[in-house]
Write a protein that holds these residues in place. Structure first.
Motif, PDB file in Angstrom:
ATOM      1  N   LEU A 127      -3.350  -5.323   1.794  1.00 21.04           N
ATOM      2  CA  LEU A 127      -2.947  -4.811   0.282  1.00 21.04           C
ATOM      3  C   LEU A 127      -2.660  -3.957   0.208  1.00 21.04           C
ATOM      4  O   LEU A 127      -1.728  -3.680  -0.667  1.00 21.04           O
ATOM      5  CB  LEU A 127      -4.347  -4.695   0.019  1.00 21.04           C
ATOM      6  N   ARG A 128      -2.846  -2.230   1.155  1.00 17.38           N
ATOM      7  CA  ARG A 128      -2.302  -1.279   1.191  1.00 17.38           C
ATOM      8  C   ARG A 128      -0.404  -1.702   1.879  1.00 17.38           C
ATOM      9  O   ARG A 128       0.633  -1.468   1.459  1.00 17.38           O
ATOM     10  CB  ARG A 128      -2.973  -0.414   2.758  1.00 17.38           C
ATOM     11  N   ALA A 129      -0.837  -2.880   2.586  1.00 17.16           N
ATOM     12  CA  ALA A 129       0.872  -2.812   3.724  1.00 17.16           C
ATOM     13  C   ALA A 129       2.070  -3.795   2.056  1.00 17.16           C
ATOM     14  O   ALA A 129       2.854  -3.898   2.030  1.00 17.16           O
ATOM     15  CB  ALA A 129       1.394  -3.997   4.706  1.00 17.16           C
ATOM     16  N   GLN A 130       1.062  -4.985   1.181  1.00 17.92           N
ATOM     17  CA  GLN A 130       1.770  -5.509   0.288  1.00 17.92           C
ATOM     18  C   GLN A 130       2.111  -4.261  -0.627  1.00 17.92           C
ATOM     19  O   GLN A 130       3.514  -4.855  -0.770  1.00 17.92           O
ATOM     20  CB  GLN A 130       0.601  -6.279  -0.626  1.00 17.92           C
ATOM     21  N   VAL A 131       1.269  -3.217  -1.120  1.00 17.60           N
ATOM     22  CA  VAL A 131       2.083  -2.764  -2.446  1.00 17.60           C
ATOM     23  C   VAL A 131       2.995  -1.289  -1.708  1.00 17.60           C
ATOM     24  O   VAL A 131       4.226  -1.262  -2.508  1.00 17.60           O
ATOM     25  CB  VAL A 131       0.956  -1.368  -2.069  1.00 17.60           C
ATOM     26  N   VAL A 132       3.172  -0.904  -0.551  1.00 19.06           N
ATOM     27  CA  VAL A 132       4.335   0.128   0.339  1.00 19.06           C
ATOM     28  C   VAL A 132       5.415  -1.459   0.212  1.00 19.06           C
ATOM     29  O   VAL A 132       6.806  -0.721   0.215  1.00 19.06           O
ATOM     30  CB  VAL A 132       4.309   0.639   1.527  1.00 19.06           C
ATOM     31  N   ALA A 133       5.728  -2.809   0.648  1.00 13.90           N
ATOM     32  CA  ALA A 133       6.625  -4.119   0.786  1.00 13.90           C
ATOM     33  C   ALA A 133       7.205  -3.729  -0.495  1.00 13.90           C
ATOM     34  O   ALA A 133       7.978  -3.884  -0.677  1.00 13.90           O
ATOM     35  CB  ALA A 133       5.967  -5.192   1.595  1.00 13.90           C
ATOM     36  N   SER A 134       6.125  -3.636  -1.419  1.00 19.40           N
ATOM     37  CA  SER A 134       6.410  -4.055  -3.215  1.00 19.40           C
ATOM     38  C   SER A 134       7.182  -3.243  -4.035  1.00 19.40           C
ATOM     39  O   SER A 134       8.272  -3.131  -4.417  1.00 19.40           O
ATOM     40  CB  SER A 134       5.368  -4.614  -4.112  1.00 19.40           C
ATOM     41  N   CYS A 135       6.288  -1.731  -3.501  1.00 21.21           N
ATOM     42  CA  CYS A 135       6.680  -0.873  -4.677  1.00 21.21           C
ATOM     43  C   CYS A 135       7.832   0.096  -3.939  1.00 21.21           C
ATOM     44  O   CYS A 135       7.692   1.253  -4.108  1.00 21.21           O
ATOM     45  CB  CYS A 135       5.406  -0.687  -4.743  1.00 21.21           C
ATOM     46  N   GLY A 136       7.971  -0.077  -2.643  1.00 21.06           N
ATOM     47  CA  GLY A 136       8.747   1.228  -1.718  1.00 21.06           C
ATOM     48  C   GLY A 136       8.066   2.938  -1.979  1.00 21.06           C
ATOM     49  O   GLY A 136       6.711   2.846  -1.182  1.00 21.06           O
ATOM     50  N   THR A 137       8.750   3.214  -2.019  1.00 20.22           N
ATOM     51  CA  THR A 137       8.102   4.948  -1.935  1.00 20.22           C
ATOM     52  C   THR A 137       6.888   5.422  -3.369  1.00 20.22           C
ATOM     53  O   THR A 137       6.741   5.975  -3.255  1.00 20.22           O
ATOM     54  CB  THR A 137       9.898   5.742  -2.447  1.00 20.22           C
ATOM     55  N   CYS A 138       7.622   4.530  -4.399  1.00 21.37           N
ATOM     56  CA  CYS A 138       6.213   4.484  -5.710  1.00 21.37           C
ATOM     57  C   CYS A 138       5.042   4.695  -4.879  1.00 21.37           C
ATOM     58  O   CYS A 138       4.129   5.156  -5.942  1.00 21.37           O
ATOM     59  CB  CYS A 138       6.356   3.149  -6.682  1.00 21.37           C
ATOM     60  N   ALA A 139       4.907   3.514  -4.123  1.00 19.95           N
ATOM     61  CA  ALA A 139       3.182   3.572  -3.042  1.00 19.95           C
ATOM     62  C   ALA A 139       2.931   5.481  -3.019  1.00 19.95           C
ATOM     63  O   ALA A 139       1.839   5.345  -2.587  1.00 19.95           O
ATOM     64  CB  ALA A 139       3.096   2.403  -1.900  1.00 19.95           C
ATOM     65  N   ASP A 140       3.829   5.841  -2.324  1.00 21.87           N
ATOM     66  CA  ASP A 140       3.248   7.188  -1.718  1.00 21.87           C
ATOM     67  C   ASP A 140       3.773   7.780  -3.268  1.00 21.87           C
ATOM     68  O   ASP A 140       2.215   8.928  -2.854  1.00 21.87           O
ATOM     69  CB  ASP A 140       4.491   7.310  -1.118  1.00 21.87           C
ATOM     70  N   HIS A 141       4.717   8.712  -4.225  1.00 31.83           N
ATOM     71  CA  HIS A 141       5.144   8.741  -5.241  1.00 31.83           C
ATOM     72  C   HIS A 141       4.361   8.535  -6.383  1.00 31.83           C
ATOM     73  O   HIS A 141       3.674   9.601  -7.538  1.00 31.83           O
ATOM     74  CB  HIS A 141       5.814   9.529  -5.773  1.00 31.83           C
ATOM     75  N   GLY A 142       3.371   7.355  -6.580  1.00 33.97           N
ATOM     76  CA  GLY A 142       2.533   7.512  -7.594  1.00 33.97           C
ATOM     77  C   GLY A 142       2.933   6.644  -8.748  1.00 33.97           C
ATOM     78  O   GLY A 142       2.570   7.304  -9.939  1.00 33.97           O
ATOM     79  N   CYS A 143       4.333   6.330  -8.288  1.00 28.86           N
ATOM     80  CA  CYS A 143       5.168   5.757  -9.306  1.00 28.86           C
ATOM     81  C   CYS A 143       4.221   5.022 -10.734  1.00 28.86           C
ATOM     82  O   CYS A 143       3.527   4.152 -10.285  1.00 28.86           O
ATOM     83  CB  CYS A 143       6.451   4.939  -9.574  1.00 28.86           C
ATOM     84  N   LEU A 144       4.495   5.549 -12.177  1.00 27.29           N
ATOM     85  CA  LEU A 144       3.986   4.847 -13.166  1.00 27.29           C
ATOM     86  C   LEU A 144       4.780   4.033 -13.799  1.00 27.29           C
ATOM     87  O   LEU A 144       3.984   3.017 -15.087  1.00 27.29           O
ATOM     88  CB  LEU A 144       3.488   6.052 -14.184  1.00 27.29           C
ATOM     89  N   ASP A 145       6.016   3.678 -13.364  1.00 34.54           N
ATOM     90  CA  ASP A 145       7.510   2.824 -14.662  1.00 34.54           C
ATOM     91  C   ASP A 145       7.308   2.598 -13.555  1.00 34.54           C
ATOM     92  O   ASP A 145       8.401   2.429 -12.332  1.00 34.54           O
ATOM     93  CB  ASP A 145       8.808   4.785 -14.811  1.00 34.54           C
ATOM     94  N   CYS A 146       6.291   1.677 -13.172  1.00 36.46           N
ATOM     95  CA  CYS A 146       6.783  -0.247 -12.409  1.00 36.46           C
ATOM     96  C   CYS A 146       7.424  -0.708 -12.437  1.00 36.46           C
ATOM     97  O   CYS A 146       7.735  -1.644 -13.282  1.00 36.46           O
ATOM     98  CB  CYS A 146       4.897  -0.587 -12.073  1.00 36.46           C
ATOM     99  N   THR A 147       8.747  -1.212 -11.592  1.00 41.43           N
ATOM    100  CA  THR A 147       9.325  -1.775 -11.925  1.00 41.43           C
ATOM    101  C   THR A 147       9.271  -3.157 -10.699  1.00 41.43           C
ATOM    102  O   THR A 147      10.047  -3.878 -10.126  1.00 41.43           O
ATOM    103  CB  THR A 147      10.934  -1.524 -11.762  1.00 41.43           C
ATOM    104  N   CYS A 148       8.488  -3.312 -10.045  1.00 39.76           N
ATOM    105  CA  CYS A 148       7.777  -4.381  -8.923  1.00 39.76           C
ATOM    106  C   CYS A 148       7.579  -5.136  -9.045  1.00 39.76           C
ATOM    107  O   CYS A 148       6.799  -6.038  -8.946  1.00 39.76           O
ATOM    108  CB  CYS A 148       6.989  -3.106  -7.563  1.00 39.76           C
TER     109      CYS A 148
END
Length: 195
Positions: free
Chosen positions: A168-189
Motif C-alpha cells: 500500500l505504501r508503494a501504491q501511495v507513493v506511485a499515485s501521490c508522489g511527493t504528497c505521500a511524504d508531505h501529507g498533501c490534503l488537496d488530493c489530485t491523485c
C-alpha cells in the motif's frame, strides 16, 4: 594514578584504607550480585560505580562494629531498588504519553480525505492484502483473531499485514508522489475534485 589511589585521595579522613581495600577486593562479588538482580552487566557496572561513589561520601555511616561488606551490600540493594523505581517511573511516563496520543489524531474531515484516497488505492492490491488491511488496520481486528478466522498462524498473518502495508505504501507513493511524504490534503491523485 590507579582507581584505588583516586578513591583514597578523594575519600578524605573519614574512609579508612582498610575499608576501601575490602570493597575493592570484593568488586567481582559485588558485580555478580548486581548482575543477577538487574540482568545486564552494563547496568550492573553502572550501579556498582555509583555505589562506590556513595560509599566514599557516606563512609561515616559505617559503624565500627559493622562489616564493611555487609554495609556495602545494603548500599547495593538500595541502588538496585532505586534503579527499578527510576525505570518504573520512566515506563509510567511513557504510558501516560502514549495514552495521550489518540487525542492528537487528525480532525475527522482530514481523516476522511486520507481514508478515501488510501481506500481507493488499497483496492488495487492483491485481495488477501486488501482484506488484511481492512480487517486489521481499519476495523481493528487483532492479528491473532484475523489469523484464526482465516486459517493462518499468527506469524503468517503478521507477515501478510506487513507485506500489505508495504504494498500500500508503494501504491501511495506511485499515485501521490511527493504528497505521500508531505501529507498533501488537496488530493489530485485520481479522484474527481470537489468544485
Amino acid at each position: 594514578m590507579t582507581a584505588h589511589e583516586i578513591a583514597n585521595e578523594d575519600a578524605g579522613p573519614s574512609v579508612s584504607k582498610a575499608v576501601l581495600d575490602v570493597l575493592v577486593e570484593n568488586h567481582r562479588a559485588f558485580l555478580r550480585f548486581l548482575e543477577r538482580r538487574v540482568g545486564s552487566k552494563e547496568t550492573a557496572e553502572d550501579l556498582l560505580q555509583e555505589a562506590f561513589g556513595r560509599a566514599i561520601t557516606h563512609a561515616h555511616t559505617l559503624r565500627d562494629d559493622e562489616s564493611a561488606v555487609a554495609w556495602f551490600y545494603r548500599m547495593l540493594r538500595n541502588a538496585t531498588i532505586d534503579h527499578y523505581r527510576r525505570n518504573a517511573a520512566a515506563s509510567s511516563a511513557l504510558e501516560r504519553f502514549a495514552s495521550e496520543l489518540p487525542d492528537s489524531a487528525p480532525p475527522p474531515e482530514v481523516a476522511d480525505e486520507i481514508c478515501a484516497c488510501v481506500s481507493r488505492l488499497a483496492g488495487t492490491l492483491k485481495p488477501e492484502y486488501a482484506d488484511a488491511l481492512r480487517e486489521i488496520d481499519v476495523r481493528g481486528t487483532p492479528v491473532k483473531d484475523y489469523a484464526s478466522a482465516h486459517g493462518l498462524t499468527a506469524n503468517n498473518a503478521g507477515v501478510r499485514v506487513f507485506r500489505a502495508r508495504q504494498a500500500l505504501r508503494a501504491q501511495v507513493v506511485a499515485s501521490c508522489g511527493t504528497c505521500a511524504d508531505h501529507g498533501c490534503l488537496d488530493c489530485t491523485c485520481g479522484r474527481p475534485s470537489k468544485a
